[in-house]
Motif scaffolding. Structure first.
Motif, short mmCIF file in Angstrom:
data_model
loop_
_atom_site.label_atom_id
_atom_site.label_comp_id
_atom_site.label_asym_id
_atom_site.label_seq_id
_atom_site.Cartn_x
_atom_site.Cartn_y
_atom_site.Cartn_z
N HIS A 154 0.83 -1.22 0.00
CA HIS A 154 0.00 0.00 0.00
C HIS A 154 0.86 1.26 0.00
O HIS A 154 0.73 2.14 0.85
CB HIS A 154 -0.94 -0.01 1.21
N GLU A 155 1.73 1.39 -0.99
CA GLU A 155 2.69 2.49 -1.06
C GLU A 155 2.21 3.61 -1.98
O GLU A 155 1.32 3.41 -2.81
CB GLU A 155 4.03 1.98 -1.62
N PRO A 156 2.85 4.78 -1.89
CA PRO A 156 2.63 5.82 -2.89
C PRO A 156 3.28 5.45 -4.21
O PRO A 156 3.96 4.42 -4.31
CB PRO A 156 3.29 7.06 -2.27
N ALA A 157 3.10 6.28 -5.21
CA ALA A 157 3.67 6.02 -6.54
C ALA A 157 5.20 6.03 -6.47
O ALA A 157 5.79 6.60 -5.55
CB ALA A 157 3.18 7.08 -7.52
N PRO A 158 5.87 5.40 -7.45
CA PRO A 158 7.33 5.45 -7.49
C PRO A 158 7.84 6.89 -7.56
O PRO A 158 7.14 7.79 -8.01
CB PRO A 158 7.66 4.69 -8.79
N ARG A 159 9.08 7.10 -7.10
CA ARG A 159 9.63 8.45 -7.10
C ARG A 159 10.27 8.75 -8.46
O ARG A 159 10.95 7.91 -9.05
CB ARG A 159 10.64 8.63 -5.97
N TYR A 160 10.06 9.98 -8.92
CA TYR A 160 10.65 10.42 -10.18
C TYR A 160 12.05 10.95 -9.92
O TYR A 160 12.27 11.72 -8.99
CB TYR A 160 9.77 11.49 -10.82
N SER A 161 12.99 10.57 -10.76
CA SER A 161 14.40 10.92 -10.57
C SER A 161 14.71 12.37 -10.92
O SER A 161 15.74 12.90 -10.52
CB SER A 161 15.27 10.01 -11.43
N GLY A 162 13.85 13.00 -11.72
CA GLY A 162 14.13 14.34 -12.21
C GLY A 162 14.62 14.37 -13.64
O GLY A 162 14.82 15.45 -14.22
N TYR A 163 14.83 13.20 -14.24
CA TYR A 163 15.27 13.16 -15.64
C TYR A 163 14.54 12.05 -16.39
O TYR A 163 14.08 11.07 -15.83
CB TYR A 163 16.78 12.99 -15.75
N THR A 164 14.45 12.26 -17.69
CA THR A 164 13.79 11.29 -18.56
C THR A 164 14.84 10.62 -19.44
O THR A 164 16.01 11.00 -19.42
CB THR A 164 12.73 12.00 -19.43
N SER A 165 14.41 9.62 -20.20
CA SER A 165 15.36 8.89 -21.05
C SER A 165 14.74 8.55 -22.39
O SER A 165 13.51 8.47 -22.53
CB SER A 165 15.81 7.58 -20.36
N TRP A 166 15.61 8.39 -23.36
CA TRP A 166 15.23 7.88 -24.67
C TRP A 166 16.13 6.70 -24.99
O TRP A 166 17.30 6.68 -24.62
CB TRP A 166 15.43 8.94 -25.75
N ARG A 167 15.58 5.70 -25.69
CA ARG A 167 16.35 4.51 -26.03
C ARG A 167 16.05 4.10 -27.47
O ARG A 167 14.93 4.27 -27.95
CB ARG A 167 15.99 3.34 -25.11
N GLY A 168 17.06 3.57 -28.12
CA GLY A 168 16.86 3.10 -29.48
C GLY A 168 17.89 2.06 -29.87
O GLY A 168 18.92 1.89 -29.19
N VAL A 169 17.62 1.36 -30.96
CA VAL A 169 18.54 0.38 -31.53
C VAL A 169 18.62 0.65 -33.03
O VAL A 169 17.58 0.84 -33.68
CB VAL A 169 18.07 -1.07 -31.28
N CYS A 170 19.83 0.68 -33.57
CA CYS A 170 19.98 0.89 -35.01
C CYS A 170 21.17 0.10 -35.52
O CYS A 170 21.90 -0.52 -34.75
CB CYS A 170 20.14 2.39 -35.32
N GLU A 171 21.35 0.12 -36.81
CA GLU A 171 22.49 -0.55 -37.41
C GLU A 171 23.78 0.14 -36.95
O GLU A 171 23.80 1.34 -36.69
CB GLU A 171 22.40 -0.53 -38.93
N VAL A 172 24.84 -0.63 -36.84
CA VAL A 172 26.12 -0.10 -36.36
C VAL A 172 26.58 1.05 -37.26
O VAL A 172 26.54 0.96 -38.49
CB VAL A 172 27.18 -1.20 -36.33
N SER A 173 27.02 2.15 -36.62
CA SER A 173 27.55 3.29 -37.35
C SER A 173 29.08 3.26 -37.33
O SER A 173 29.69 2.60 -36.49
CB SER A 173 27.06 4.60 -36.71
#
Length: 383
Positions: A169-188
């Motif tokens: 019965h906890e509150p919501a998870p804590r936000y770190s203050g930053y967001t993230s983006w992730r991706g996968v592509c062919e090797v550059s």
């Protein structure tokens, strides 16, 4: 555990599937309930550091995991202008503990674990929504209205675990203050196949992780309000944010279709000491959700699974097995939660003077100290 003992697992992610492999190896009956309708190759990349590979070795699947991914021999923390401020002696530490660090697409890791688990004990399209704990067993409530009986419920259903929510019965998870983006592509061009890097700027970071099979996983972070939306789209936003950063960062963003870029706000929870109550126990992100700054979220879930299965195999009574599991796992996993959170806060500093000091301190940290610290955190032995 006595004959006829059955474990119900909420969640078929890395932790839940690894637990299934470990329980099958121990001869303990189990059922996994996964809310997704199919085991799709979703997500981006993940690092299975040497401690996770040692845990997989106890299950006899480390070679399969290694074959599906990429062995890493080194890494660096860089400035946006490609100046090294710290090196990670991955090969040296891997040799000390006799286990590699493997980077891999999450979908391929899931395939390896799914193959080892099999389909006979896996139910797809079935979300665990709650439970009731009684003297004669645990009764799990599924999203289709059915109820399933077992002897133990393992919550491996992630950061926003429905099982943990009912238990604590906890509150919501804590936000770190930053967001993230992730991706996968062919090797550059400019991406070494056995080398990872993370570049630290002012309030932003960018990671480059080769994952084998001709692919590179990348991630980016930026200080931002929670629930932000990219305008007009993620790729345009990232190209703007990381304009002028060293190669191959702009190329990796450009090579990734906008539809394949995932944005996720970074959350965790403060560490807790209680992971079990009655016939319910927490595992992985349901027990110790952490920020990704040490690359140990999935690794700790793998350790949890191996240790829990071992405790269930050697203890005759459930309370003793769960007490032993907590004693072996809580302190170690919680240390990663705390350290990951602190590293993230430092990595996201915006003040130019503070960032200059940060770089200087990282540069003067001795390679011996780094090696010893890495070895301490990635050593693992099954109980």
């Amino acid at each position: 555990m006595k004959t006829g003992f059955t474990v119900l697992i909420a969640g078929g992610g890395i932790g839940g599937l690894t637990l299934g492999v470990a329980l099958r190896r121990a001869g303990i009956a189990f059922r996994i309930f996964e809310r997704a309708p199919a085991m799709l190759k979703v997500g981006a990349g993940i690092s299975m550091q040497s401690n996770a590979m040692l845990a997989f070795r106890t299950l006899g699947i480390d070679t399969q995991v290694a074959a599906a991914g990429q062995k890493i021999n080194g890494g660096s923390i860089l400035t946006p202008r490609n100046e090294e401020i710290s090196s990670m002696l991955v090969r040296e530490v891997s040799e000390l503990v006799d286990a590699p660090m493997i980077t891999i697409h999450r979908g391929l890791l899931q395939d390896v674990l799914h193959h080892a688990v099999g389909d006979d004990c896996l139910t797809l399209g079935a979300k665990v929504e709650g439970y009731r704990d009684g003297p004669d067993g645990i009764f799990v409530k599924l999203s289709d209205g059915t109820e399933v009986r077992g002897d133990l419920l393992v919550a491996a259903d992630g950061l926003r675990s429905a099982v943990r929510a009912q238990m604590l019965h906890e509150p919501a998870p804590r936000y770190s203050g930053y967001t993230s983006w992730r991706g996968v592509c062919e090797v550059s061009d400019g991406v070494r196949p056995d080398y990872t890097s993370e570049s630290w700027g002012q309030g932003s970071r960018f990671g480059v992780v080769p994952i084998g099979n001709g692919q590179t996983y990348w991630f980016a972070t930026a200080n931002a309000p929670e629930h932000g939306v990219d305008q007009p789209d993620a790729r345009t936003e990232l190209l703007k944010r990381f304009a002028g950063w060293h190669a191959p960062i702009p190329q990796l963003i450009q090579n990734t279709p906008n539809s394949a870029i995932l944005r996720t706000d970074i959350h965790d929870r403060a560490p807790i000491e209680k992971w079990a109550e009655g016939r319910v126990v927490l595992l992985g992100d349901a027990a110790h959700p952490m920020t990704p700054n040490m690359g140990q979220g999935g690794c700790q879930a793998v350790e949890d699974a191996v240790v829990l299965a071992r405790c269930l195999a050697v203890e005759a009574e459930l309370p003793a097995a769960l007490a032993r599991y907590q004693a072996l796992r809580v302190k170690r996993a919680n240390e990663f939660v705390t350290r990951s959170y602190r590293i993230g806060q430092i990595g996201q500093w915006e003040n130019p003077a503070a960032c200059w000091v940060r770089a200087k301190l990282l540069k003067v940290t001795s390679s011996k100290r780094v090696t010893n610290e890495m070895r301490r955190r990635i050593e693992f032995s099954a109980p």
